[in-house]
Enzyme design. Structure first.
Site, PDB file in Angstrom:
ATOM      1  NE  ARG A   1     -34.723  13.379 -19.758  1.00  0.00           N
ATOM      2  CZ  ARG A   1     -34.499  14.644 -19.742  1.00  0.00           C
ATOM      3  NH1 ARG A   1     -34.082  14.826 -18.764  1.00  0.00           N
ATOM      4  NH2 ARG A   1     -35.028  15.789 -20.341  1.00  0.00           N
TER       5      ARG A   1
ATOM      6  CG  ASP B   1      -8.054 -10.306  -7.117  1.00  0.00           C
ATOM      7  OD1 ASP B   1      -8.335  -8.629  -7.151  1.00  0.00           O
ATOM      8  OD2 ASP B   1      -9.037 -10.686  -8.318  1.00  0.00           O
ATOM      9  N   GLY B   2      -5.673  -8.931  -6.473  1.00  0.00           N
ATOM     10  CA  GLY B   2      -4.361  -8.282  -7.136  1.00  0.00           C
ATOM     11  C   GLY B   2      -3.357  -8.056  -5.986  1.00  0.00           C
ATOM     12  CB  SER B   3      -2.598  -6.029  -2.749  1.00  0.00           C
ATOM     13  OG  SER B   3      -3.816  -4.287  -3.061  1.00  0.00           O
TER      14      SER B   3
ATOM     15  CB  ILE C   1     -16.934  -1.190  -3.787  1.00  0.00           C
ATOM     16  CG1 ILE C   1     -16.060  -0.915  -5.381  1.00  0.00           C
ATOM     17  CG2 ILE C   1     -16.506  -0.486  -3.105  1.00  0.00           C
ATOM     18  CD1 ILE C   1     -16.467   0.427  -6.066  1.00  0.00           C
ATOM     19  CG  ASP C   2     -14.563  -3.829  -7.741  1.00  0.00           C
ATOM     20  OD1 ASP C   2     -15.099  -3.347  -8.203  1.00  0.00           O
ATOM     21  OD2 ASP C   2     -12.755  -4.371  -8.536  1.00  0.00           O
TER      22      ASP C   2
ATOM     23  CD  GLN D   1     -20.543   3.201  -8.382  1.00  0.00           C
ATOM     24  OE1 GLN D   1     -20.246   2.174  -8.144  1.00  0.00           O
ATOM     25  NE2 GLN D   1     -18.910   3.800  -9.424  1.00  0.00           N
TER      26      GLN D   1
HETATM   27  O1  F6P Z   1     -11.640  -2.209  -8.020  1.00  0.00           O
HETATM   28  C1  F6P Z   1     -12.149  -0.815  -7.339  1.00  0.00           C
HETATM   29  C2  F6P Z   1     -12.387  -0.098  -8.565  1.00  0.00           C
HETATM   30  O2  F6P Z   1     -13.069   0.718  -7.951  1.00  0.00           O
HETATM   31  C3  F6P Z   1     -13.062  -0.973  -9.980  1.00  0.00           C
HETATM   32  O3  F6P Z   1     -14.210  -1.044  -9.396  1.00  0.00           O
HETATM   33  C4  F6P Z   1     -12.110   0.203 -10.735  1.00  0.00           C
HETATM   34  O4  F6P Z   1     -12.490  -0.324 -11.787  1.00  0.00           O
HETATM   35  C5  F6P Z   1     -11.083   1.237 -10.553  1.00  0.00           C
HETATM   36  O5  F6P Z   1     -11.224   0.305  -8.771  1.00  0.00           O
HETATM   37  C6  F6P Z   1     -10.608   1.967 -10.754  1.00  0.00           C
HETATM   38  O6  F6P Z   1      -9.575   2.821 -10.075  1.00  0.00           O
HETATM   39  P1  F6P Z   1      -9.257   3.610 -10.109  1.00  0.00           P
HETATM   40  O7  F6P Z   1      -8.989   4.575  -8.477  1.00  0.00           O
HETATM   41  O8  F6P Z   1      -7.623   3.736 -10.318  1.00  0.00           O
HETATM   42  O9  F6P Z   1      -9.570   4.508 -10.899  1.00  0.00           O
END
Ligand code: F6P
Length: 384
Positions: free
Chosen positions: A170, A110-112, A134-135, A280
């Site tokens: 645990r 969304d940002g880009s 991935i979010d 991830q």
């Molecule tokens: O927006 C994707 C994401 O992987 C987030 O989940 C995470 O907080 C961020 O990017 C990590 O960004 P960077 O790769 O700059 O550490």
């Protein structure tokens, strides 16, 4: 005869599995169906600023008839997720025209996409967006490229961690990504058999979390537990956990450690924390990500053919649709609905997903630290 179209494609923001699969679909379809020229722009807007591009064609991305892009993680074009693109708006726009692009496909979060859409309006660039992250927090689409693969990667870790947790009785706390949203934690926690899922959208109480783990041990005889916590979840006092890296950038990190320590303090049981981090984002895309990446890439090309610019391709009810980028930004980020189906499903399986609405007033420490301290105290007394 009309001029052969030249389209650009770039990947912007954090990488994820499936970006190359989108590129592959665009190249394959745009060249074979429309006979357009496809130019890959390296490092997102930096490539436009530097006037750099590479010709992409099927021949170039196939080896012995096998197309490696479909299964390759990362992005062959490179990406950037920082820098002040808006300050260089004129250069980005000039780059688009100097490279003689007729349209640009931007694969981004969304940002880009928001920044690029602003520039597209300013410079009259023909932009089509493809959502990736991935979010899974881009609005107006049920899925973004990369989410499904990341859930599978987390699932694999949860499966592994459950066995070691069970062997040692645990509590395993697993911190996953997601920025300010909890989709990754919620979905992976459900499929990974988590006992508790903590997400930014729903306040939790340490007392309730500990009570849940205690019940597992005493009532159900299960000595281990798995807690999935989103990196953007807040402490019981309502603060985010983050640090500043050596370059001065703020990074979300540390909520898992906090939760693990609190569990040990309150319950007197061993807890360990695993921060999954960028694992991830890596690896080959899942089957479903390849499917939506292919559908998105194909549709983005059709959107250009229809000259229906300023749109983003989106996934809704099992098919691809298009939506105006303006509408996407008005509604981003897409948060987990605390009253939605997945939260309800998790709770109905006995998973603790933070305080339930009627309990917010009395238990939520994000709203009232004093009440939370009381809740912890009560639970601890109860447990002793
Ligand atoms: O927006 C994707 C994401 O992987 C987030 O989940 C995470 O907080 C961020 O990017 C990590 O960004 P960077 O790769 O700059 O550490």
């Amino acid at each position: 005869m009309s001029k052969r179209k030249r389209i650009g494609i770039l990947t912007s923001g954090g990488d994820c599995p499936g970006l190359n699969a989108v590129i592959r679909a665009v190249v394959s379809y745009a060249t074979s169906e429309y006979n357009w020229e496809v130019r890959g722009i390296p490092y997102a807007t930096q490539g436009l600023i530097d006037r750099k591009s590479v010709v992409l064609n099927r021949h170039g991305i196939e080896r012995h008839g096998i197309d490696p892009l479909l299964s390759m993680g990362g992005t062959i074009l490179g990406s950037i997720n920082k820098g002040d693109t808006e300050a260089q708006a004129d250069e980005v726009i000039a780059g688009y025209y100097d490279l003689e692009l007729d349209a640009l496909i931007a694969i981004g979060g969304d940002g880009s996409l928001a920044i690029l859409e602003k520039l597209a309006k300013k410079g009259n660039m023909n932009l089509v967006g493809v959502p990736k992250t991935i979010d899974n927090d881009v609005a107006c689409t049920e899925l973004s490229v990369g989410f499904n693969s990341a859930v599978s990667t987390i699932l694999d870790s949860l499966d592994r961690l459950s066995y070691t947790a069970a062997s040692h009785d645990r509590v395993m706390v697993v911190e996953v990504m997601g920025r300010t949203t909890g989709h990754l934690a919620l979905h992976s926690g459900i499929v990974g058999g988590a006992d508790a899922i903590l997400i930014p959208e729903i306040p939790y109480s340490m007392g309730s979390l500990c009570k849940r783990i205690h019940h597992l041990r005493t009532l159900w005889g299960r000595k281990f537990a798995v807690v999935v916590v989103a990196e953007g979840a807040k402490t019981a006092g309502g603060e985010s956990r983050y640090y500043k890296d050596a370059l001065g950038e703020v990074r979300l990190r540390g909520i898992g450690e906090y939760i693990s320590t609190e569990i040990e303090k309150n319950l007197g049981v061993e807890a360990r924390v695993t921060v999954l981090g960028h694992v991830q984002r890596g690896g080959a895309p899942s089957a479903y990500d390849r499917l939506i990446a292919t559908a998105f890439g194909k549709t983005a090309v059709d959107v250009i053919a229809a000259e229906d610019y300023g749109k983003m391709v989106a996934w809704k009810s099992n098919h691809v649709t298009t939506i105006s980028l303006d509408e996407v930004f008005e509604n981003s980020p897409r948060l987990v609905d605390p009253d939605g189906f997945w939260v309800e499903t998790a709770r109905s399986l006995g998973i603790y997903v933070g305080e339930e609405p009627e309990a917010h007033d009395t238990c939520s420490t994000q709203q009232n630290g004093h009440h939370n301290a009381l809740a912890i105290e009560t639970a601890t007394t109860m447990l002793n």
